[in-house]
Design a protein around this motif. Structure first.
Motif, mmCIF file in Angstrom:
data_model
loop_
_atom_site.group_PDB
_atom_site.id
_atom_site.type_symbol
_atom_site.label_atom_id
_atom_site.label_comp_id
_atom_site.label_asym_id
_atom_site.label_seq_id
_atom_site.Cartn_x
_atom_site.Cartn_y
_atom_site.Cartn_z
ATOM 1 N N UNK A 89 0.832 -1.199 0.000
ATOM 2 C CA UNK A 89 0.000 0.000 0.000
ATOM 3 C C UNK A 89 0.868 1.250 0.000
ATOM 4 N N UNK A 90 0.445 2.232 -0.796
ATOM 5 C CA UNK A 90 1.092 3.527 -0.768
ATOM 6 C C UNK A 90 0.287 4.512 0.061
ATOM 7 N N UNK A 91 0.786 5.726 0.177
ATOM 8 C CA UNK A 91 0.050 6.771 0.888
ATOM 9 C C UNK A 91 -1.227 7.104 0.133
ATOM 10 N N UNK A 92 -2.218 7.606 0.856
ATOM 11 C CA UNK A 92 -3.429 8.076 0.212
ATOM 12 C C UNK A 92 -3.285 9.531 -0.193
ATOM 13 N N UNK A 93 -3.898 9.908 -1.312
ATOM 14 C CA UNK A 93 -3.939 11.316 -1.719
ATOM 15 C C UNK A 93 -5.231 11.883 -1.151
ATOM 16 N N UNK A 94 -5.126 12.575 -0.027
ATOM 17 C CA UNK A 94 -6.282 12.975 0.765
ATOM 18 C C UNK A 94 -6.672 14.417 0.464
ATOM 19 N N UNK A 95 -7.946 14.613 0.116
ATOM 20 C CA UNK A 95 -8.480 15.946 -0.199
ATOM 21 C C UNK A 95 -9.878 16.069 0.388
ATOM 22 N N UNK A 96 -10.250 17.300 0.725
ATOM 23 C CA UNK A 96 -11.618 17.564 1.147
ATOM 24 C C UNK A 96 -12.206 18.647 0.265
ATOM 25 N N UNK A 97 -13.519 18.563 0.043
ATOM 26 C CA UNK A 97 -14.177 19.562 -0.784
ATOM 27 C C UNK A 97 -14.157 19.197 -2.252
ATOM 28 N N UNK A 98 -14.678 20.115 -3.076
ATOM 29 C CA UNK A 98 -14.822 19.870 -4.512
ATOM 30 C C UNK A 98 -13.967 20.788 -5.372
ATOM 31 N N UNK A 99 -13.324 21.771 -4.767
ATOM 32 C CA UNK A 99 -12.539 22.742 -5.537
ATOM 33 C C UNK A 99 -11.130 22.207 -5.763
#
Length: 579
Positions: free
Chosen positions: A388-398
């Motif tokens: 497993x690699x790191x997750x690309x974590x984002x919040x929101x839609x922009x």
């Protein structure tokens, strides 16, 4: 309040009176009337205000107000009446959308200018899109001063998506979509749907603002919230032409409702009764979890897949954080009460879904079956997750606010290179510009093997030129392929490598040992987690799994036999029970 017969519904008669007189109403059915005047009836402050606004001093007005015309304490009546709301809204003479009174901080003139601005945007867009077939509308006087324009935008923002609760309630969806004549009412001002409809572009809401100066545009977007407002209006415009249940569930998931079951029942009126047979009964005797299960099953069997079933609803990020999701809800079930804090862009997943065919060649005779405890589905095991690699974590839609994915991608590349046991450059500085072999495989993964070409308005499979753009971005952090484009594709995904060396992108909750499956009725692969010892009766011959999420696996998205090394007919198919 006397119970209604199956064929009846109430409507409200607003009796005449002056501004300061007590509100007096009658409730009528098609056979008799019920006197309300003089009897206590609790209504919301917002309803009181709009009734005072609508009341005539000389004559009565016939209205339908769900808060007063449906006995909210009688679940049997609610079930029957909610099923009639599609007919009521579709056949009403006119629907009034009450956006509230003008805020105390907003002057009446500023509010009027806000509505005038929307009419002006609509008139300008008609001229632009129709090649100046109509006279150019006169520029409103208030737009000659940035100070007055900003004041109008601040006023508009108070009734827009950012501040007005109407846009976030689930029951307002039918109210906006079904009536043929729709009027927005804000204090003493009104604006018809027909007046602003031309401002709403199907291709993109910002397109309607092209006539503005840069300063005006920035003000309208930043202070007025115009982009979000026009986007939500565009959803309404599209829905008036008809939407599939999948599209409506994506658009209006997580809308506010006092009763969580209404997050489903309020959407059933957008479709004919036979489209969502389990949900359209609006049965308030069912608990919330069963309502969500029924709705997900209706989505699986909706449209052209009514007989065989399609697992497309399982791409809607059903798995949610324990603090966010509905307790005890099966992991494969779409939770309409809330959306994941870390979603994977459901619109993009939905659009991509139809281009993939991981299940190509697999039989779809044994349709998915709900046993009362689990979803029973046939499928083929592909492999198990090992690295497993790191997750690309984002919040929101922009996407412009997403963190740069470059460092995360480079860390994935290091894992991939190590697994391949090839001395590939970790810093990507020497990747060949042709992007062939393992490089091409990795770049295709990042792009999902699909890109949208705006000139022809189509999604097409990735070509070598687009792969070169990925390499350019990874080398320099710059190039024609922006970080936003990659960010939308990789949003809240985790890189993984299977035991046999397949690379993929899965749910953030993916862990080593999770298995990659292609289910016969799903066009994309899914990651599943063994549940332990079987809990279903042995005669069902099912294996127990917890649903984790949909995933992208390089090399199998267009069929398990796409690489030419496998014959689908030779693959072992098993029956799984998903929880």
């Amino acid at each position: 309040m006397e119970a209604l017969a199956d064929s009846e519904f109430r409507h409200l008669i607003l009796l005449p009176g002056n501004r300061n007189d007590p509100l007096c109403c009658d409730l009528r059915t098609n056979t008799f009337e019920i006197e309300v005047a003089g009897k206590p009836l609790t209504i919301t402050k917002s309803l009181e205000i709009i009734l005072l606004r609508l009341r005539s001093s000389s004559h009565s007005r016939a209205l339908w107000v769900d808060q007063m015309c449906i006995d909210q304490t009688n679940e049997t009546e609610k079930s029957a009446q909610v099923q009639k709301m599609r007919s009521i809204y579709s056949n009403c003479t006119r629907a009034l959308v009450w956006l509230g009174e003008i805020d105390d901080q907003i002057r009446r003139e500023e509010a009027e200018n806000a509505f005038t601005f929307l009419e002006y945007v609509a008139a300008n867009f008609v001229n632009t899109s129709e090649g100046l077939r109509r006279p150019i509308p006169q520029r409103p006087k208030f737009m000659e001063s940035m100070e007055s324009f900003k004041a109008a935008m601040r006023a508009l923002n108070t009734i827009g998506v950012n501040q007005c609760s109407w846009w976030h309630r689930v029951w307002t969806v039918q109210e906006a979509i079904l009536p043929s004549d729709l009027i927005f009412v804000w204090g003493p001002f009104s604006l018809s749907w027909d007046a602003i409809c031309p401002a709403i572009s199907n291709k993109g809401s910002i397109e309607a603002l092209n006539f503005m100066t840069q300063e005006e545009y920035t003000t309208a977007i930043g202070i007025g919230g115009v982009h979000r407002l026009l986007t939500h209006l565009a959803w309404v415009k599209c829905a008036k032409k008809g939407l599939t249940p999948m599209r409506s569930s994506i658009l209006w998931r997580n809308r506010a409702a006092t009763d969580p079951r209404d997050s489903v029942y309020a959407l059933t009126g957008l479709h004919t009764a036979n489209t969502l047979p389990r949900s359209s009964k609006c049965d308030y005797s069912l608990d919330m979890n069963q309502v969500f299960v029924n709705f997900t099953l209706d989505l699986i069997y909706s449209g052209k897949h009514a007989k065989s079933g399609d697992l497309c609803p399982l791409i809607l990020d059903p798995w949610q954080e324990d603090t966010e999701g509905t307790p005890a809800l099966p992991r494969w079930t779409v939770d309409m009460r809330s959306s994941p804090a870390y979603d994977t862009n459901p619109w993009r997943s939905y659009r991509h879904y139809r281009f993939y065919k991981a299940n190509k060649g697999l039989p779809i005779t044994d349709r998915p079956e709900y046993t009362g405890e689990s979803l029973r589905v046939p499928g083929v095991l592909v492999d198990a997750v090992e690295v497993l690699g790191d997750g690309y974590v984002c919040r929101g839609d922009n996407a412009s606010l997403f963190p740069s994915p470059r460092e995360t991608i480079i860390s994935w590349w290091k894992l991939y290179s190590h697994k391949k046991n090839q001395h590939l450059p970790f810093d990507l500085s020497d990747i060949p510009p042709t992007s062939c072999g393992v490089y091409g495989e990795f770049c295709s993964l990042l792009l999902g093997d699909l890109l949208y070409f705006s000139k022809i308005e189509r999604w097409l499979r990735t070509n070598i030129e687009e792969m070169r753009k990925v390499v350019c971005y990874l080398r320099t952090g710059e190039g024609d392929l922006t970080r936003e484009q990659l960010g939308l594709q990789l949003k809240n995904r985790r890189f993984f490598i299977t035991r046999e060396g397949l690379i993929g992108l899965g749910h953030l909750e993916t862990t080593p040992g999770d298995e990659v499956w292609v289910l016969n009725h799903g066009r994309v692969p899914f990651t599943l987690r063994a549940r332990g010892s079987p809990t279903t009766p042995s005669e069902k011959k099912g294996e127990d799994y917890i649903f984790v999420g949909h995933c992208y696996v390089q090399g199998i998205m267009h069929g398990l036999a796409a690489d030419g090394e496998r014959d689908v007919t030779d693959l072992e198919q098993r029956i799984l029970c998903l929880y």
